[in-house]
Scaffold this motif. Structure first.
Motif, PDB file in Angstrom:
ATOM      1  N   LEU A  17       2.530   8.327  11.176  1.00  0.00           N
ATOM      2  CA  LEU A  17       1.557   7.364  10.678  1.00  0.00           C
ATOM      3  C   LEU A  17       0.846   6.712  11.852  1.00  0.00           C
ATOM      4  CD1 LEU A  17       0.349   5.610   8.348  1.00  0.00           C
ATOM      5  CD2 LEU A  17       2.246   4.019   8.748  1.00  0.00           C
ATOM      6  N   THR A  18      -0.489   6.720  11.816  1.00  0.00           N
ATOM      7  CA  THR A  18      -1.285   6.066  12.848  1.00  0.00           C
ATOM      8  C   THR A  18      -2.039   4.898  12.238  1.00  0.00           C
ATOM      9  OG1 THR A  18      -1.569   8.123  14.118  1.00  0.00           O
ATOM     10  CG2 THR A  18      -3.139   6.342  14.535  1.00  0.00           C
ATOM     11  N   LEU A  19      -1.928   3.734  12.878  1.00  0.00           N
ATOM     12  CA  LEU A  19      -2.641   2.553  12.413  1.00  0.00           C
ATOM     13  C   LEU A  19      -3.409   1.947  13.570  1.00  0.00           C
ATOM     14  CD1 LEU A  19      -0.308  -0.446  12.492  1.00  0.00           C
ATOM     15  CD2 LEU A  19       0.758   1.785  12.323  1.00  0.00           C
ATOM     16  N   GLN A  20      -4.419   1.180  13.226  1.00  0.00           N
ATOM     17  CA  GLN A  20      -5.229   0.509  14.227  1.00  0.00           C
ATOM     18  C   GLN A  20      -4.699  -0.894  14.472  1.00  0.00           C
ATOM     19  OE1 GLN A  20      -9.341   0.745  12.999  1.00  0.00           O
ATOM     20  NE2 GLN A  20      -9.317   2.972  12.880  1.00  0.00           N
ATOM     21  N   LEU A  21      -4.776  -1.336  15.725  1.00  0.00           N
ATOM     22  CA  LEU A  21      -4.345  -2.678  16.109  1.00  0.00           C
ATOM     23  C   LEU A  21      -5.420  -3.306  16.991  1.00  0.00           C
ATOM     24  CD1 LEU A  21      -0.591  -2.107  17.105  1.00  0.00           C
ATOM     25  CD2 LEU A  21      -1.450  -3.150  15.008  1.00  0.00           C
ATOM     26  N   LEU A  45       0.855  -1.188   0.000  1.00  0.00           N
ATOM     27  CA  LEU A  45       0.000   0.000   0.000  1.00  0.00           C
ATOM     28  C   LEU A  45       0.890   1.237   0.000  1.00  0.00           C
ATOM     29  CD1 LEU A  45      -2.934   1.122   0.294  1.00  0.00           C
ATOM     30  CD2 LEU A  45      -2.582   1.033   2.775  1.00  0.00           C
ATOM     31  N   GLN A  46       0.684   2.102  -0.983  1.00  0.00           N
ATOM     32  CA  GLN A  46       1.413   3.362  -1.040  1.00  0.00           C
ATOM     33  C   GLN A  46       0.670   4.411  -0.223  1.00  0.00           C
ATOM     34  OE1 GLN A  46       4.436   3.747  -2.401  1.00  0.00           O
ATOM     35  NE2 GLN A  46       4.423   1.595  -3.033  1.00  0.00           N
ATOM     36  N   LEU A  47       1.389   5.046   0.681  1.00  0.00           N
ATOM     37  CA  LEU A  47       0.810   6.052   1.557  1.00  0.00           C
ATOM     38  C   LEU A  47       1.510   7.390   1.340  1.00  0.00           C
ATOM     39  CD1 LEU A  47       0.962   3.867   4.785  1.00  0.00           C
ATOM     40  CD2 LEU A  47      -1.106   4.344   3.460  1.00  0.00           C
ATOM     41  N   SER A  65       5.181   3.665   2.679  1.00  0.00           N
ATOM     42  CA  SER A  65       4.519   2.483   2.126  1.00  0.00           C
ATOM     43  C   SER A  65       4.501   1.382   3.177  1.00  0.00           C
ATOM     44  CB  SER A  65       5.237   1.981   0.867  1.00  0.00           C
ATOM     45  OG  SER A  65       6.555   1.548   1.181  1.00  0.00           O
ATOM     46  N   VAL A  66       3.663   0.372   2.943  1.00  0.00           N
ATOM     47  CA  VAL A  66       3.598  -0.773   3.845  1.00  0.00           C
ATOM     48  C   VAL A  66       3.356  -2.033   3.040  1.00  0.00           C
ATOM     49  CG1 VAL A  66       1.143  -0.368   4.297  1.00  0.00           C
ATOM     50  CG2 VAL A  66       2.455  -1.808   5.856  1.00  0.00           C
ATOM     51  N   LYS A  67       4.103  -3.093   3.369  1.00  0.00           N
ATOM     52  CA  LYS A  67       3.843  -4.423   2.839  1.00  0.00           C
ATOM     53  C   LYS A  67       3.107  -5.206   3.919  1.00  0.00           C
ATOM     54  CE  LYS A  67       7.919  -4.609  -0.155  1.00  0.00           C
ATOM     55  NZ  LYS A  67       9.175  -5.335  -0.483  1.00  0.00           N
ATOM     56  N   GLY A 113      -7.819   3.356   9.309  1.00  0.00           N
ATOM     57  CA  GLY A 113      -9.120   3.980   9.473  1.00  0.00           C
ATOM     58  C   GLY A 113      -9.622   4.539   8.162  1.00  0.00           C
ATOM     59  N   ALA A 114      -8.702   5.073   7.356  1.00  0.00           N
ATOM     60  CA  ALA A 114      -9.064   5.604   6.037  1.00  0.00           C
ATOM     61  C   ALA A 114      -8.667   4.648   4.924  1.00  0.00           C
ATOM     62  CB  ALA A 114      -8.384   6.957   5.815  1.00  0.00           C
ATOM     63  N   GLU A 115      -7.593   3.875   5.151  1.00  0.00           N
ATOM     64  CA  GLU A 115      -7.106   2.924   4.159  1.00  0.00           C
ATOM     65  C   GLU A 115      -6.897   1.566   4.820  1.00  0.00           C
ATOM     66  OE1 GLU A 115      -4.366   4.945   1.051  1.00  0.00           O
ATOM     67  OE2 GLU A 115      -3.897   5.913   2.963  1.00  0.00           O
TER      68      GLU A 115
END
Length: 243
Positions: free
Chosen positions: A190-194, A145-147, A151-153, A162-164
């Motif tokens: 970068l904020t991600l949900q866990l 995913l390109q941010l 990016s993240v694999k 939350g958005a992607e």
């Protein structure tokens, strides 16, 4: 939403395994450096053949899974059941040892960089005696995913800001693993949900990264495993490009 921060840092120590492969071990140095269900985390990385050329000759495993993520290099996996597979740059092998397996991991190169991770993931008691199995994942089957921040694999689970959102090739396991390789550009956040009930850690292997819960900021140096507090979100900050 409760943000996670760093509970403790575990510096990776230089050691060797197999027939003399140089590694850095963070989780699994001793019984006090484990994080249920993670038993061990090794990083290997060298462009000197003497550090890896003897590989990991035939050895047994039982009752857990090994996840090998090859950043650079080429190894051949074989086992006593007749399975054989090539693990190349960017690929992953997810092995379930189950009731027991004898396998080897041997380099297929005599020079150049070999670099990657091996994670040991414990199995629930009810699954420790199930048949051994492999999942070999080619690099092209690991979604990326390109941010705006980098990016993240996604190797396992679902990456969610939350958005992607993006799911990886490993899904449906009872331990519900989430495994991401995140690249952040300099000066990004970068904020991600866990999942709130999951144990979680961050391991920067190229430059340091910062973890913040909105109040306190903790620096995680390169080649340190940062065990995180409980919560359902994680915010990472970069001063320089990092992974």
């Amino acid at each position: 939403m409760t943000a996670r921060n760093v509970q403790r840092l575990i510096p990776a120590i230089a050691t060797s395994d197999g027939a003399g492969v140089s590694i850095r071990r963070s989780l699994g140095q001793n019984q006090h450096t484990r994080l249920d269900p993670f038993l061990m985390l090794d990083f290997f990385g060298s462009d000197k053949a003497d550090d890896y050329i003897k590989g990991f000759p035939a050895h047994p495993h039982r009752g857990f899974e090994t996840v090998t993520y090859m950043l650079e290099g080429h190894m051949l996996h074989q086992d006593h059941l007749g399975n054989k597979g090539h693990l190349k740059s960017g690929g992953v092998q997810w092995m379930t040892a189950g009731r027991g397996i004898i396998h080897s991991e041997m380099p297929q190169q005599e020079h150049g960089l070999m670099q990657g991770f091996q994670l040991w993931l414990n199995l629930p008691a009810s699954e420790k005696m199930k048949p051994a199995a492999y999942v070999d994942i080619a690099p092209e089957h690991i979604p990326q995913l390109q941010l705006a921040q980098g990016s993240v694999k996604v190797i396992a689970g679902v990456f969610d800001t939350g958005a992607e959102k993006l799911g990886g090739p490993i899904q449906g396991l009872s331990t519900d693993p989430q495994y991401y390789d995140i690249a952040l550009n300099a000066g990004q956040s970068l904020t991600l949900q866990l999942p709130a009930t999951h144990s979680a850690l961050v391991y920067p292997y190229r430059a340091a990264v910062q973890v913040t819960d909105g109040t306190a900021v903790r620096q995680v140096p390169e080649h340190h495993a940062a065990v995180l507090t409980q919560g359902n979100s994680l915010t990472l900050q970069s001063e320089q490009p990092c992974r």
